[in-house]
Design an enzyme around this catalytic site. Structure first.
Site, short mmCIF file in Angstrom:
data_model
loop_
_atom_site.label_atom_id
_atom_site.label_comp_id
_atom_site.label_asym_id
_atom_site.label_seq_id
_atom_site.Cartn_x
_atom_site.Cartn_y
_atom_site.Cartn_z
CD GLU A 1 -1.38 -0.08 3.65
OE1 GLU A 1 -2.12 0.90 3.69
OE2 GLU A 1 -1.44 -1.01 4.48
CB CYS B 1 -2.31 -4.48 6.61
SG CYS B 1 -1.75 -2.90 7.20
CG HIS C 1 -2.28 -6.57 10.54
ND1 HIS C 1 -1.10 -6.22 9.93
CD2 HIS C 1 -2.91 -5.40 10.85
CE1 HIS C 1 -1.02 -4.91 9.84
NE2 HIS C 1 -2.10 -4.38 10.40
P1 HMG Z 1 -2.92 6.50 21.76
O1 HMG Z 1 -3.95 7.55 21.94
O2 HMG Z 1 -1.55 6.92 21.36
O3 HMG Z 1 -2.69 5.63 23.03
O4 HMG Z 1 -3.51 5.53 20.65
P2 HMG Z 1 -3.64 5.32 24.31
O5 HMG Z 1 -3.76 6.53 25.14
O6 HMG Z 1 -4.89 4.59 23.87
O7 HMG Z 1 -2.65 4.31 25.02
C1 HMG Z 1 -2.34 3.09 24.44
C2 HMG Z 1 -2.21 2.08 25.59
O8 HMG Z 1 -1.06 2.46 26.37
C3 HMG Z 1 -3.39 2.06 26.57
O9 HMG Z 1 -3.61 0.73 26.95
C4 HMG Z 1 -2.88 2.86 27.76
O10 HMG Z 1 -3.50 2.52 28.98
C5 HMG Z 1 -1.42 2.46 27.75
P3 HMG Z 1 -4.96 -0.05 26.52
O11 HMG Z 1 -6.10 0.80 26.96
O12 HMG Z 1 -4.93 -0.15 25.00
O13 HMG Z 1 -4.88 -1.35 27.20
N1 HMG Z 1 -0.52 3.41 28.44
C6 HMG Z 1 0.51 3.01 29.22
N2 HMG Z 1 0.95 1.78 29.56
C7 HMG Z 1 2.06 1.72 30.40
N3 HMG Z 1 2.70 2.82 30.86
C8 HMG Z 1 2.29 4.06 30.54
C9 HMG Z 1 1.14 4.19 29.68
N4 HMG Z 1 0.48 5.24 29.15
C10 HMG Z 1 -0.54 4.74 28.38
N5 HMG Z 1 2.94 5.12 30.99
C11 HMG Z 1 -3.54 3.91 18.96
C12 HMG Z 1 -3.20 4.19 20.42
C13 HMG Z 1 -3.43 2.42 18.69
C14 HMG Z 1 -4.98 4.35 18.68
C15 HMG Z 1 -2.54 4.70 18.08
O14 HMG Z 1 -1.26 4.18 18.24
C16 HMG Z 1 -2.89 4.72 16.60
O15 HMG Z 1 -3.70 5.53 16.14
N6 HMG Z 1 -2.25 3.83 15.79
C17 HMG Z 1 -2.47 3.74 14.36
C18 HMG Z 1 -3.70 2.91 14.03
C19 HMG Z 1 -3.52 1.45 14.33
O16 HMG Z 1 -2.41 0.95 14.45
N7 HMG Z 1 -4.65 0.72 14.44
C20 HMG Z 1 -4.61 -0.71 14.69
C21 HMG Z 1 -5.83 -1.44 14.12
S1 HMG Z 1 -6.08 -1.07 12.39
C22 HMG Z 1 -4.83 -1.97 11.59
O17 HMG Z 1 -4.22 -2.81 12.17
C23 HMG Z 1 -4.57 -1.64 10.16
C24 HMG Z 1 -3.31 -0.84 9.89
O18 HMG Z 1 -2.16 -1.66 10.02
C25 HMG Z 1 -3.39 -0.22 8.47
C26 HMG Z 1 -3.68 -1.10 7.28
O19 HMG Z 1 -4.45 -2.05 7.31
O20 HMG Z 1 -3.15 -0.75 6.22
C27 HMG Z 1 -3.14 0.33 10.86
#
Ligand code: HMG
Length: 388
Positions: free
Chosen positions: A79, A111, A233
């Protein structure tokens, strides 16, 4: 006759940013990344690398024991396309010196498309068992600076040789699918970075997992508790933990959390230090499992969940072939990862902000990669590749 993965090898760039450097600049705890999303480093490409050079580098080791003449078809999943018309795989075909009597095509669905390529490859081999199909999946994950996705960037390519009576993993015929028109992650043609509704994307991923798994069961697939390992994935490694919990719940699993964690742990090592490699990530996860499992995996059943935003998903399975260890590229993979150079945050910004020239002039690319192939120049809008 069984059909499946006869050989597999991956490649990633020789540069990375430790997520602690990103956390320091953002004034947050590194554990948000190390623990919260389960990622340590993200791979960053140099100016003279792209999906072509990474895919060719991933494929090169496969020809140490396979004859190029047997390659009937090259399927290139990405992609991070470099041309709206010409398939990136045609450049790789040239770099690797593959036979001219070979079809080459590029596949896209976020992906997911490497899995479509793998299933198509199995179908081609079923029709002509003497043939081999080269599946390449290569991507560079890029999000806006300071966006929620920034810490999940990465890059990598995987090369999979598909053939009859494979040496590594037999792919089972059962597969479950799920498609739904959603906007969880996308990249319009005019943008270099992806847009994402992060939290929503994780919810849709888990919904698609459940639906694809239920379809797989209806097709006669193996239940969760009868699978030995899972490869998901991996946009970030914590996603696999969430997926395990979801699958255990919807399958009524009796396995305890420790046993469930052990099913995925060996598959996470490489992705944790590479980042998201989109199409390649699930199969880099498979190499991680094969390279890191301490027990002999011969005869073990692996479940695979492939997800591509937008979204299309597939759940399928495979069995590891006895004697597989003899054919792995473990040493090479680990040496490559150890030899990478860490970038400071300032250097990362410089790499991130590099823009490929688009004015039609003759531009030599800075020499940065230590890989076997590089993008030497872009001249009159033509990409010129060479061996390094
Ligand atoms: P965010 O807002 O950066 O993070 O978004 P958050 O505030 O939700 O924190 C993440 C986790 O860290 C949470 O745990 C927190 O509690 C923890 P959870 O609630 O998930 O259990 N946390 C801590 N842990 C330990 N010590 C600390 C601490 N602080 C916080 N100090 C998000 C996270 C995944 C949304 C972001 O990274 C994102 O937007 N990523 C991109 C999208 C993505 O990867 N999506 C995955 C599913 S879609 C997919 O897989 C397809 C893709 O590969 C594309 C394609 O298909 O082409 C993306």
């Amino acid at each position: 006759m069984s059909i499946g993965i006869d050989d597999i090898s991956f490649y990633t760039s020789n540069f990375y940013l430790d997520l602690k450097s990103l956390a320091d600049v953002q004034n947050i705890e590194a554990d948000k990344y190390y623990q919260g999303i389960g990622q340590e480093r993200m791979g960053i490409v140099g100016a003279d690398e792209d999906v072509v050079t990474m895919a060719a580098a991933a494929a090169l080791p496969l020809f140490e024991r396979s004859n190029k003449a047997s390659i009937d078809t090259l399927l290139f999943a990405t992609e991070t396309g470099i041309d709206q018309s010409k398939a990136a795989g045609v450049f790789v075909h040239g770099l690797l010196g593959l036979p001219s009597r070979c079809r080459v095509v590029e596949l896209k669905q976020a992906c997911y498309s490497a899995t479509a390529a793998l299933q198509m490859a199995c179908a081609i081999v079923a029709r002509e068992p003497g043939r081999k199909v080269l599946v390449l999946a290569s991507d560079i994950a890029r999000y806006d600076l300071a966006s929620s996705g920034e810490a999940t960037q990465g890059c990598g390519a995987v090369a999979i040789l598909v053939g009859a009576n494979p040496k590594l993993v037999e792919i089972h015929p059962q597969s479950g699918r799920y498609t739904e028109d959603v906007m969880d992650f996308w990249r319009p043609n005019y943008r270099a970075t992806a847009l994402v509704d992060g939290k929503y994307s994780t919810k849709i991923y888990l919904k698609a997992l459940k639906q694809a798994y239920l379809d797989y069961l209806e097709q006669g697939g193996t239940g969760f508790d009868q699978l030995d390992h899972l490869c998901y994935h991996l946009p970030f490694s914590r996603m696999a933990e969430k997926a395990q919990t979801q699958l255990a719940r919807c399958s009524g699993s009796t396995r305890d959390p420790v046993a469930r964690a052990a099913m995925i742990a060996p598959s996470l090592h490489y992705n944790r230090t590479i980042g998201n490699s989109y199409t390649a990530s699930i199969y880099i996860g498979l190499t991680s499992l094969l390279d890191h499992a301490t027990e002999d995996l011969s005869g073990k059943k692996i479940g695979f969940f492939s997800y591509g935003s937008g979204c299309v998903a597939e759940f399928f399975s495979g069995s590891v072939v006895a004697g597989y260890r003899e054919y792995l590229h473990t040493q090479r993979h680990q040496t490559m990862l150890k030899a990478r150079t860490e970038l400071s945050y300032t250097q990362y910004l410089k790499f991130y902000n590099f823009e490929c020239p688009a004015d039609g002039g003759d531009h030599r690319m800075p020499e940065q990669t230590t890989g076997p192939y590089r993008l030497a120049s872009i001249d009159q809008h033509k990409r010129i590749y060479c061996a390094r």
